[in-house]
Design an enzyme around this catalytic site. Sequence first.
Site, mmCIF file in Angstrom:
data_model
loop_
_atom_site.group_PDB
_atom_site.id
_atom_site.type_symbol
_atom_site.label_atom_id
_atom_site.label_comp_id
_atom_site.label_asym_id
_atom_site.label_seq_id
_atom_site.Cartn_x
_atom_site.Cartn_y
_atom_site.Cartn_z
ATOM 1 N N GLY A 11 0.758 -1.110 0.081
ATOM 2 C CA GLY A 11 0.137 -0.060 0.066
ATOM 3 C C GLY A 11 0.856 1.248 -0.061
ATOM 4 O O GLY A 11 1.629 1.370 0.693
ATOM 5 N N ALA A 22 15.470 10.601 -0.114
ATOM 6 C CA ALA A 22 16.478 10.676 0.794
ATOM 7 C C ALA A 22 17.904 9.624 0.606
ATOM 8 O O ALA A 22 18.750 9.899 0.661
ATOM 9 C CB ALA A 22 16.028 10.635 2.222
ATOM 10 N N ARG A 72 1.580 -5.173 -5.534
ATOM 11 C CA ARG A 72 1.734 -6.310 -4.740
ATOM 12 C C ARG A 72 2.061 -7.284 -5.888
ATOM 13 O O ARG A 72 1.916 -7.412 -7.082
ATOM 14 C CB ARG A 72 0.541 -6.597 -4.348
ATOM 15 C CG ARG A 72 -0.076 -5.445 -3.393
ATOM 16 C CD ARG A 72 -1.210 -5.982 -2.424
ATOM 17 N NE ARG A 72 -1.019 -4.978 -1.267
ATOM 18 C CZ ARG A 72 -1.820 -3.732 -1.043
ATOM 19 N NH1 ARG A 72 -2.675 -3.543 -1.881
ATOM 20 N NH2 ARG A 72 -1.709 -3.233 0.082
ATOM 21 N N SER A 73 2.979 -8.491 -5.430
ATOM 22 C CA SER A 73 3.318 -9.585 -6.397
ATOM 23 C C SER A 73 3.285 -10.718 -5.641
ATOM 24 O O SER A 73 3.768 -11.249 -4.650
ATOM 25 C CB SER A 73 4.905 -9.156 -6.564
ATOM 26 O OG SER A 73 5.385 -10.391 -7.496
ATOM 27 N N ASP A 103 4.135 -4.079 6.701
ATOM 28 C CA ASP A 103 4.753 -5.406 7.045
ATOM 29 C C ASP A 103 4.762 -6.644 6.036
ATOM 30 O O ASP A 103 5.631 -7.444 6.209
ATOM 31 C CB ASP A 103 3.668 -5.773 8.537
ATOM 32 C CG ASP A 103 2.198 -6.261 7.799
ATOM 33 O OD1 ASP A 103 1.570 -5.511 7.060
ATOM 34 O OD2 ASP A 103 1.716 -7.128 8.617
ATOM 35 N N THR A 126 3.670 3.220 5.497
ATOM 36 C CA THR A 126 2.241 2.657 5.619
ATOM 37 C C THR A 126 1.424 3.789 6.329
ATOM 38 O O THR A 126 1.981 4.135 7.251
ATOM 39 C CB THR A 126 2.158 1.292 6.408
ATOM 40 O OG1 THR A 126 0.653 1.145 6.612
ATOM 41 C CG2 THR A 126 2.708 1.050 7.494
ATOM 42 N N ASP A 128 -0.871 3.164 7.950
ATOM 43 C CA ASP A 128 -1.601 2.421 9.113
ATOM 44 C C ASP A 128 -1.004 2.454 10.525
ATOM 45 O O ASP A 128 -1.636 2.219 11.708
ATOM 46 C CB ASP A 128 -1.850 0.823 9.036
ATOM 47 C CG ASP A 128 -2.540 0.781 7.778
ATOM 48 O OD1 ASP A 128 -3.379 1.525 7.219
ATOM 49 O OD2 ASP A 128 -2.461 -0.264 6.969
ATOM 50 N N ASP A 130 1.076 0.465 12.035
ATOM 51 C CA ASP A 130 0.981 -0.694 12.783
ATOM 52 C C ASP A 130 2.305 -1.566 12.611
ATOM 53 O O ASP A 130 1.945 -2.613 12.982
ATOM 54 C CB ASP A 130 -0.261 -1.393 11.907
ATOM 55 C CG ASP A 130 0.154 -1.750 10.491
ATOM 56 O OD1 ASP A 130 0.947 -1.308 10.057
ATOM 57 O OD2 ASP A 130 -0.769 -2.515 9.856
ATOM 58 N N ARG A 163 -27.545 15.579 12.847
ATOM 59 C CA ARG A 163 -27.624 14.199 12.131
ATOM 60 C C ARG A 163 -26.374 13.255 12.799
ATOM 61 O O ARG A 163 -25.666 13.942 13.657
ATOM 62 C CB ARG A 163 -27.089 14.212 10.580
ATOM 63 C CG ARG A 163 -28.422 14.179 9.735
ATOM 64 C CD ARG A 163 -28.196 14.306 8.581
ATOM 65 N NE ARG A 163 -29.270 14.544 7.723
ATOM 66 C CZ ARG A 163 -29.336 14.891 6.301
ATOM 67 N NH1 ARG A 163 -28.310 15.538 5.951
ATOM 68 N NH2 ARG A 163 -30.438 15.175 5.737
ATOM 69 N N MET A 170 -9.465 4.513 7.506
ATOM 70 C CA MET A 170 -8.769 3.345 7.332
ATOM 71 C C MET A 170 -7.687 2.865 8.364
ATOM 72 O O MET A 170 -7.870 3.455 9.680
ATOM 73 C CB MET A 170 -7.543 3.298 6.159
ATOM 74 C CG MET A 170 -8.488 3.182 4.699
ATOM 75 S SD MET A 170 -7.155 3.440 3.243
ATOM 76 C CE MET A 170 -7.909 3.086 1.928
ATOM 77 N N ARG A 172 -6.571 -0.782 8.428
ATOM 78 C CA ARG A 172 -6.245 -2.090 8.316
ATOM 79 C C ARG A 172 -6.805 -2.962 9.787
ATOM 80 O O ARG A 172 -7.828 -2.718 9.921
ATOM 81 C CB ARG A 172 -5.061 -2.665 8.037
ATOM 82 C CG ARG A 172 -5.141 -3.811 7.088
ATOM 83 C CD ARG A 172 -4.122 -4.265 6.104
ATOM 84 N NE ARG A 172 -2.841 -3.924 6.690
ATOM 85 C CZ ARG A 172 -1.844 -4.666 6.556
ATOM 86 N NH1 ARG A 172 -1.697 -5.356 5.491
ATOM 87 N NH2 ARG A 172 -0.626 -4.235 7.051
ATOM 88 N N SER A 221 -26.302 16.119 16.843
ATOM 89 C CA SER A 221 -25.017 16.247 16.159
ATOM 90 C C SER A 221 -23.924 14.897 16.657
ATOM 91 O O SER A 221 -23.677 15.245 17.949
ATOM 92 C CB SER A 221 -24.409 17.667 16.177
ATOM 93 O OG SER A 221 -22.999 17.631 15.833
ATOM 94 N N GLU A 228 -11.943 0.635 9.535
ATOM 95 C CA GLU A 228 -12.260 -0.269 8.608
ATOM 96 C C GLU A 228 -12.197 -1.859 9.207
ATOM 97 O O GLU A 228 -11.348 -1.779 10.157
ATOM 98 C CB GLU A 228 -11.488 -0.249 7.482
ATOM 99 C CG GLU A 228 -10.153 -0.555 7.560
ATOM 100 C CD GLU A 228 -9.143 -0.455 6.269
ATOM 101 O OE1 GLU A 228 -9.740 -0.377 5.230
ATOM 102 O OE2 GLU A 228 -8.219 -0.200 6.446
HETATM 103 P P1 ADP Z 1 2.153 -3.890 2.753
HETATM 104 O O1 ADP Z 1 3.699 -3.727 2.572
HETATM 105 O O2 ADP Z 1 1.519 -2.761 2.470
HETATM 106 O O3 ADP Z 1 1.729 -4.841 3.969
HETATM 107 P P2 ADP Z 1 1.359 -6.428 1.227
HETATM 108 O O4 ADP Z 1 0.779 -7.049 2.459
HETATM 109 O O5 ADP Z 1 0.383 -6.121 0.062
HETATM 110 O O6 ADP Z 1 1.817 -4.881 1.588
HETATM 111 O O7 ADP Z 1 2.659 -6.766 0.678
HETATM 112 C C1 ADP Z 1 3.391 -6.339 -0.435
HETATM 113 C C2 ADP Z 1 4.251 -7.464 -1.207
HETATM 114 O O8 ADP Z 1 5.215 -8.213 -0.205
HETATM 115 C C3 ADP Z 1 3.413 -8.557 -1.660
HETATM 116 O O9 ADP Z 1 2.661 -8.465 -2.940
HETATM 117 C C4 ADP Z 1 4.502 -9.628 -1.737
HETATM 118 O O10 ADP Z 1 4.986 -9.482 -3.048
HETATM 119 C C5 ADP Z 1 5.510 -9.478 -0.645
HETATM 120 N N1 ADP Z 1 5.206 -10.330 0.467
HETATM 121 C C6 ADP Z 1 4.023 -9.983 1.512
HETATM 122 N N2 ADP Z 1 3.788 -11.198 2.311
HETATM 123 C C7 ADP Z 1 4.950 -11.875 1.930
HETATM 124 C C8 ADP Z 1 5.389 -13.303 2.436
HETATM 125 N N3 ADP Z 1 4.799 -13.938 3.358
HETATM 126 N N4 ADP Z 1 6.432 -14.109 1.872
HETATM 127 C C9 ADP Z 1 6.988 -13.429 0.707
HETATM 128 N N5 ADP Z 1 6.657 -12.136 0.179
HETATM 129 C C10 ADP Z 1 5.653 -11.484 0.637
#
Ligand code: ADP
Length: 336
Positions: A11, A22, A72-73, A103, A126, A128, A130, A163, A170, A172, A221, A228
């Site tokens: 995110g 930087a 994301r991948s 995370d 992030t 969040d 968190d 109201r 947000m 998470r 009010s 979320e």
């Molecule tokens: P964020 O960093 O915002 O928490 P995501 O949870 O979508 O975002 O994670 C971002 C990317 O990090 C994922 O799309 C994936 O490629 C990689 N990733 C997340 N969790 C794992 C995992 N347990 N093992 C390997 N790669 C991960």
Amino acid sequence: INRIAVITSGGDAPGMNAAVRAVVLTAENYGIEVVGFRHGYEGVLTNDYIKLGRESVEHILQYSGTIIKSARSERFKTDDGGREAAENLDAHQIDGFIVIGGDGSFRGADHLAKFWQGPIIGVPGTIDNDLYGTDNTIGYDTAVETAMDALDKIRDTAEAMDRVFIVEVMGRNAGYIGISSAMACGSERMILPELQKDKPLTVDALVKHIEGVHRVRGDSSYVMVLCENQWPGGAVRLAEQLEDRLNFPCRPCLLGHVQRGGRPTAMDRILATRLGVHAVELIRSGETGVMAGISRNELCTTPLQDTWMQRKQLSQELIDIQTKLFNPVKKERHKA
Ligand code: ADP
């Protein structure tokens, strides 16, 4: 160290650009080249990269989003994906890797470390907030500012029309944006994950509270901050459930992705700058597998695994202020 790589992943968050800037300026200062892989880990797999120099990062710190894109991948998560990413980093003669993200992205860094030996540093990006190991994450302050701005505007109309508003923010599974924006706006009630898990609020309890506030103050009010994922059906459903039981209109408002954009606040720009510099210094000093963070306004490091395995605690002091002290019909809440 001659060449390092940087990605922004998961995110997006306001201030990611300032962190990239930087990293690049600090590296350049030491004669280190910087390669930015685009679209997070996906770009490492597809060799989608750009060389980043001073000219590419000039005047980007005031903009949200990220010039190297985030994504994301799924493929990266597999062992084959991890291995391929490692091979690509070696092919580019990368000898340090910086990941700016949340995370999930740090879990990804941990995954990469199984296949790649070079130093890996995380930078917390992030909205969040968190992540364990840093007081604030990059983007959080801006998101709170955005939520506050919206809540103030909602209050204007709530006040004019008597109201009830349910404003969904947000975060998470964390209540940082929720509690901070609620406190900054004098919201009557907040529904936070940290409170819901022990003592979930019911429609009955909320109705009692709204009616209590109405009785005490004589107007209705009422602005509720809903985090979320904390109510089935979200703010829309909760507003319907409340309106069924109350004599005044209840309206939902979903802030959504506006919280991810907008000009980063000074706090976020400064935090991103400090942590971007810190990340490069950590690589130079031979550190690996840690997140660069800030604790009591001092730079610090935390093992990447701790950032998601340990739970960062929402301040009880803030919860108490908002739920006990500033709750106008305290007794009724306890009865409920
Ligand atoms: P964020 O960093 O915002 O928490 P995501 O949870 O979508 O975002 O994670 C971002 C990317 O990090 C994922 O799309 C994936 O490629 C990689 N990733 C997340 N969790 C794992 C995992 N347990 N093992 C390997 N790669 C991960």
